[in-house]
Design a protein around this motif. Structure first.
Motif, PDB file in Angstrom:
ATOM      1  N   TYR A  83       0.815  -1.212   0.000  1.00  0.00           N
ATOM      2  CA  TYR A  83       0.000   0.000   0.000  1.00  0.00           C
ATOM      3  C   TYR A  83       0.850   1.263   0.000  1.00  0.00           C
ATOM      4  CZ  TYR A  83      -3.436  -3.461   1.201  1.00  0.00           C
ATOM      5  OH  TYR A  83      -4.225  -4.565   1.187  1.00  0.00           O
ATOM      6  N   GLY A  84       2.085   1.148   0.475  1.00  0.00           N
ATOM      7  CA  GLY A  84       2.990   2.284   0.420  1.00  0.00           C
ATOM      8  C   GLY A  84       2.917   3.197   1.626  1.00  0.00           C
ATOM      9  N   TRP A  85       3.343   4.441   1.417  1.00  0.00           N
ATOM     10  CA  TRP A  85       3.429   5.416   2.492  1.00  0.00           C
ATOM     11  C   TRP A  85       3.100   6.803   1.957  1.00  0.00           C
ATOM     12  CZ3 TRP A  85       6.896   8.855   0.656  1.00  0.00           C
ATOM     13  CH2 TRP A  85       7.962   8.395  -0.103  1.00  0.00           C
ATOM     14  N   ILE A  86       2.774   7.683   2.895  1.00  0.00           N
ATOM     15  CA  ILE A  86       2.659   9.110   2.625  1.00  0.00           C
ATOM     16  C   ILE A  86       3.573   9.819   3.609  1.00  0.00           C
ATOM     17  CG2 ILE A  86       0.394   9.122   1.531  1.00  0.00           C
ATOM     18  CD1 ILE A  86      -0.904   9.699   4.200  1.00  0.00           C
ATOM     19  N   SER A  87       4.094  10.975   3.218  1.00  0.00           N
ATOM     20  CA  SER A  87       5.045  11.664   4.084  1.00  0.00           C
ATOM     21  C   SER A  87       4.828  13.170   4.074  1.00  0.00           C
ATOM     22  CB  SER A  87       6.488  11.357   3.655  1.00  0.00           C
ATOM     23  OG  SER A  87       6.760  11.917   2.385  1.00  0.00           O
ATOM     24  N   VAL A  88       5.299  13.805   5.138  1.00  0.00           N
ATOM     25  CA  VAL A  88       5.296  15.259   5.283  1.00  0.00           C
ATOM     26  C   VAL A  88       6.694  15.664   5.710  1.00  0.00           C
ATOM     27  CG1 VAL A  88       4.332  17.239   6.527  1.00  0.00           C
ATOM     28  CG2 VAL A  88       2.880  15.292   6.011  1.00  0.00           C
ATOM     29  N   SER A  89       7.281  16.634   5.009  1.00  0.00           N
ATOM     30  CA  SER A  89       8.608  17.144   5.348  1.00  0.00           C
ATOM     31  C   SER A  89       8.507  18.648   5.578  1.00  0.00           C
ATOM     32  CB  SER A  89       9.599  16.862   4.225  1.00  0.00           C
ATOM     33  OG  SER A  89       9.719  15.483   4.008  1.00  0.00           O
ATOM     34  N   PHE A  90       9.007  19.083   6.720  1.00  0.00           N
ATOM     35  CA  PHE A  90       8.939  20.487   7.100  1.00  0.00           C
ATOM     36  C   PHE A  90      10.277  21.180   6.852  1.00  0.00           C
ATOM     37  CE2 PHE A  90       5.896  18.195   9.834  1.00  0.00           C
ATOM     38  CZ  PHE A  90       4.731  18.825   9.424  1.00  0.00           C
ATOM     39  N   PRO A  91      10.258  22.503   6.681  1.00  0.00           N
ATOM     40  CA  PRO A  91      11.518  23.219   6.450  1.00  0.00           C
ATOM     41  C   PRO A  91      12.415  23.250   7.683  1.00  0.00           C
ATOM     42  CG  PRO A  91       9.692  24.766   6.602  1.00  0.00           C
ATOM     43  CD  PRO A  91       9.102  23.384   6.620  1.00  0.00           C
TER      44      PRO A  91
END
Length: 183
Positions: A83-91
């Motif tokens: 199913y995979g993944w989702i990601s969030v990257s912040f500055p």
């Protein structure tokens, strides 16, 4: 600080490409029986980068799980088992103490049932060798409602957060997430 927001300007960092009518050579999908894996998708939303291992179509992109609109959603491109993944990257590093997942309203079978929340302090881009720490794991999630909020037991600052779906409610179809918020 709530970090989910609607993006007013979008920049596509990577786009999945679908190729139709290309002949396959040795080692390609048609001759080896193994599907080719598309690269992860990353898109900018303001100064935040959103990612997904796969998407079903461009209209169901990573931007959909972070837009404050539960009627839109991210939909994985790999059915059954990956199913995979989702990601969030912040500055800059962000310390989340809770996270909320809103499932897609019309298809509960695609909601995550077994998933892992991970964080990374790496300055590398999330798919290029980042070391991930497991922050939470949920198994056998029941989805009577649309929304569930989870507490992160040992919060600390991370630049990248990733939600990996290991199993959906039905465990035979694509995964979808309407909203994913970190607070």
């Amino acid at each position: 600080m709530k970090v989910s927001f609607f993006a007013t300007s979008l920049v596509t960092v990577a786009i999945a490409t679908v190729v139709v009518g290309v002949s396959c050579g040795p080692g390609d999908e048609a001759s080896s029986g193994k599907p080719k894996t598309a690269p992860p998708i990353f898109q900018k939303s303001g100064d935040t980068t959103l990612g997904a291992k796969s998407i079903y179509s461009e209209s169901l992109s990573p931007l959909k799980f972070f837009d404050n609109d539960p009627a839109t959603f991210w939909h994985s491109g790999n059915p059954g088992g990956d199913y995979g993944w989702i990601s969030v990257s912040f500055p800059k590093p962000f310390k989340a103490s809770t996270y909320t997942i809103v499932r897609r309203s019309e298809i509960a079978s695609q909601a995550p049932a077994h998933f892992i929340l991970e964080g990374s302090t790496s300055t590398a881009f999330p798919d290029s060798g980042s070391k991930w720490e497991i922050l939470d794991e949920v198994k056998e999630q029941k989805w009577e409602g649309l929304t569930h909020t989870y507490k992160i037991k040992k919060p600390k600052e991370y630049v990248h957060y990733r939600l990996t779906v290991l199993k959906t409610v039905s465990d035979f179809t694509h995964a979808s997430v309407a909203e994913w918020n970190l607070k």
